[in-house]
Design a protein around this motif. Sequence first.
Motif, mmCIF file in Angstrom:
data_model
loop_
_atom_site.group_PDB
_atom_site.id
_atom_site.type_symbol
_atom_site.label_atom_id
_atom_site.label_comp_id
_atom_site.label_asym_id
_atom_site.label_seq_id
_atom_site.Cartn_x
_atom_site.Cartn_y
_atom_site.Cartn_z
ATOM 1 N N ARG A 1 0.839 -1.207 0.000
ATOM 2 C CA ARG A 1 0.000 0.000 0.000
ATOM 3 C C ARG A 1 0.871 1.253 0.000
ATOM 4 N NH1 ARG A 1 -3.063 -3.225 3.331
ATOM 5 N NH2 ARG A 1 -2.278 -2.285 5.238
ATOM 6 N N THR A 2 1.963 1.223 0.769
ATOM 7 C CA THR A 2 2.873 2.369 0.788
ATOM 8 C C THR A 2 3.504 2.565 -0.583
ATOM 9 O OG1 THR A 2 3.331 2.057 3.144
ATOM 10 C CG2 THR A 2 4.932 3.349 1.884
ATOM 11 N N ALA A 3 3.938 1.483 -1.203
ATOM 12 C CA ALA A 3 4.524 1.571 -2.546
ATOM 13 C C ALA A 3 3.527 2.189 -3.525
ATOM 14 C CB ALA A 3 4.967 0.194 -3.018
ATOM 15 N N GLN A 4 2.269 1.738 -3.460
ATOM 16 C CA GLN A 4 1.247 2.296 -4.337
ATOM 17 C C GLN A 4 1.060 3.786 -4.085
ATOM 18 O OE1 GLN A 4 -2.316 -0.398 -5.138
ATOM 19 N NE2 GLN A 4 -1.439 -1.291 -3.278
ATOM 20 N N ASP A 5 1.079 4.181 -2.811
ATOM 21 C CA ASP A 5 0.947 5.600 -2.470
ATOM 22 C C ASP A 5 2.117 6.409 -3.028
ATOM 23 O OD1 ASP A 5 -1.429 5.134 -1.129
ATOM 24 O OD2 ASP A 5 -0.504 5.154 0.873
ATOM 25 N N VAL A 6 3.325 5.864 -2.925
ATOM 26 C CA VAL A 6 4.512 6.564 -3.438
ATOM 27 C C VAL A 6 4.403 6.728 -4.953
ATOM 28 C CG1 VAL A 6 7.015 6.368 -3.790
ATOM 29 C CG2 VAL A 6 6.030 5.912 -1.534
ATOM 30 N N PHE A 7 4.032 5.647 -5.647
ATOM 31 C CA PHE A 7 3.869 5.733 -7.100
ATOM 32 C C PHE A 7 2.778 6.734 -7.476
ATOM 33 C CE2 PHE A 7 5.516 1.165 -7.240
ATOM 34 C CZ PHE A 7 6.770 1.529 -7.716
ATOM 35 N N THR B 1 1.547 9.291 -5.765
ATOM 36 C CA THR B 1 1.942 10.665 -5.453
ATOM 37 C C THR B 1 2.908 11.203 -6.502
ATOM 38 O OG1 THR B 1 1.588 10.316 -3.095
ATOM 39 C CG2 THR B 1 3.034 12.145 -3.717
ATOM 40 N N ALA B 2 3.849 10.360 -6.935
ATOM 41 C CA ALA B 2 4.798 10.783 -7.975
ATOM 42 C C ALA B 2 4.063 11.081 -9.283
ATOM 43 C CB ALA B 2 5.867 9.725 -8.178
ATOM 44 N N VAL B 3 3.076 10.256 -9.615
ATOM 45 C CA VAL B 3 2.282 10.495 -10.829
ATOM 46 C C VAL B 3 1.523 11.815 -10.692
ATOM 47 C CG1 VAL B 3 0.294 9.678 -12.164
ATOM 48 C CG2 VAL B 3 2.081 8.069 -11.490
ATOM 49 N N ASP B 4 0.929 12.055 -9.528
ATOM 50 C CA ASP B 4 0.195 13.302 -9.306
ATOM 51 C C ASP B 4 1.108 14.516 -9.437
ATOM 52 O OD1 ASP B 4 -2.169 11.936 -8.894
ATOM 53 O OD2 ASP B 4 -2.082 12.079 -6.698
ATOM 54 N N HIS C 1 5.046 13.274 -16.917
ATOM 55 C CA HIS C 1 6.390 12.698 -16.889
ATOM 56 C C HIS C 1 6.407 11.244 -16.424
ATOM 57 C CE1 HIS C 1 10.448 14.106 -17.573
ATOM 58 N NE2 HIS C 1 10.866 13.381 -16.548
ATOM 59 N N LEU C 2 5.383 10.830 -15.681
ATOM 60 C CA LEU C 2 5.360 9.476 -15.137
ATOM 61 C C LEU C 2 3.948 8.909 -15.216
ATOM 62 C CD1 LEU C 2 6.831 7.146 -13.598
ATOM 63 C CD2 LEU C 2 6.150 8.298 -11.479
ATOM 64 N N THR C 3 3.864 7.708 -15.751
ATOM 65 C CA THR C 3 2.627 6.940 -15.752
ATOM 66 C C THR C 3 2.960 5.598 -15.127
ATOM 67 O OG1 THR C 3 1.861 7.994 -17.788
ATOM 68 C CG2 THR C 3 0.827 5.903 -17.197
ATOM 69 N N VAL C 4 2.147 5.164 -14.177
ATOM 70 C CA VAL C 4 2.363 3.860 -13.542
ATOM 71 C C VAL C 4 1.118 3.015 -13.768
ATOM 72 C CG1 VAL C 4 2.819 2.619 -11.397
ATOM 73 C CG2 VAL C 4 3.898 4.845 -11.792
ATOM 74 N N LEU C 5 1.340 1.841 -14.332
ATOM 75 C CA LEU C 5 0.255 0.894 -14.571
ATOM 76 C C LEU C 5 0.566 -0.379 -13.807
ATOM 77 C CD1 LEU C 5 0.138 1.381 -18.428
ATOM 78 C CD2 LEU C 5 -1.427 2.379 -16.764
ATOM 79 N N VAL C 6 -0.448 -0.914 -13.142
ATOM 80 C CA VAL C 6 -0.293 -2.175 -12.412
ATOM 81 C C VAL C 6 -0.987 -3.256 -13.233
ATOM 82 C CG1 VAL C 6 -0.780 -3.416 -10.281
ATOM 83 C CG2 VAL C 6 -0.197 -0.982 -10.190
ATOM 84 N N ALA C 7 -0.203 -4.193 -13.752
ATOM 85 C CA ALA C 7 -0.751 -5.261 -14.581
ATOM 86 C C ALA C 7 -1.550 -6.225 -13.715
ATOM 87 C CB ALA C 7 0.365 -5.994 -15.312
ATOM 88 N N ALA D 1 -3.213 -8.919 -20.839
ATOM 89 C CA ALA D 1 -2.818 -8.466 -19.508
ATOM 90 C C ALA D 1 -3.342 -7.058 -19.264
ATOM 91 C CB ALA D 1 -1.292 -8.505 -19.368
ATOM 92 N N PRO D 2 -4.594 -6.913 -18.865
ATOM 93 C CA PRO D 2 -5.115 -5.580 -18.595
ATOM 94 C C PRO D 2 -4.371 -4.934 -17.444
ATOM 95 C CG PRO D 2 -6.683 -7.259 -17.887
ATOM 96 C CD PRO D 2 -5.555 -7.959 -18.578
ATOM 97 N N ALA D 3 -4.336 -3.627 -17.429
ATOM 98 C CA ALA D 3 -3.614 -2.913 -16.384
ATOM 99 C C ALA D 3 -4.526 -1.874 -15.760
ATOM 100 C CB ALA D 3 -2.364 -2.255 -16.968
ATOM 101 N N ALA D 4 -4.294 -1.579 -14.507
ATOM 102 C CA ALA D 4 -5.012 -0.529 -13.801
ATOM 103 C C ALA D 4 -4.037 0.605 -13.560
ATOM 104 C CB ALA D 4 -5.545 -1.066 -12.475
ATOM 105 N N SER D 5 -4.489 1.812 -13.763
ATOM 106 C CA SER D 5 -3.624 2.968 -13.599
ATOM 107 C C SER D 5 -3.665 3.472 -12.168
ATOM 108 C CB SER D 5 -4.086 4.078 -14.553
ATOM 109 O OG SER D 5 -3.323 5.231 -14.375
ATOM 110 N N LEU D 6 -2.511 3.898 -11.667
ATOM 111 C CA LEU D 6 -2.421 4.551 -10.364
ATOM 112 C C LEU D 6 -2.247 6.037 -10.618
ATOM 113 C CD1 LEU D 6 0.024 2.273 -8.371
ATOM 114 C CD2 LEU D 6 -2.423 2.426 -8.119
ATOM 115 N N GLY D 7 -3.210 6.803 -10.322
ATOM 116 C CA GLY D 7 -3.081 8.241 -10.467
ATOM 117 C C GLY D 7 -3.432 8.756 -11.820
#
Length: 110
Positions: A71-77, A79-82, A87-93, A104-110
């Motif tokens: 959960r902390t890792a997801q929050d860090v990712f 926040t960086a996207v926000d 400059h940064l896109t994070v997708l969780v496969a 392999a669908p992905a969900a976006s964080l932020g």
Amino acid sequence: MRIDDPVVLDLTGVTDKAGLMDRCAAVLALPDWFGRNWDALADCLTDLPEPVTLVVTGWQEYAGTRPREWRTAQDVFATAVDQRPTHLTVLVALGEAFGGSDEAPAASLG
């Protein structure tokens, strides 16, 4: 959204924060000063020299063994996207593999 040349952060076999930090350092070619802690990761993610699409795969074991850290890792990712949305896109496969296809669908964080 286009995904051109994504950087794949494969967390297969990662079961702790140290392993996550090591994978991030290697895959993202983080600088030598990277301190392998959450604040340093956040700093590095918002300081990447060029735009990055990061696809996180194989995260399920880590999330299962260290749910709070995950959960902390997801929050860090997120926040960086926000902070650097162009400059940064994070997708969780959600699947087990990523090949840029419908398999392999992905969900976006932020």
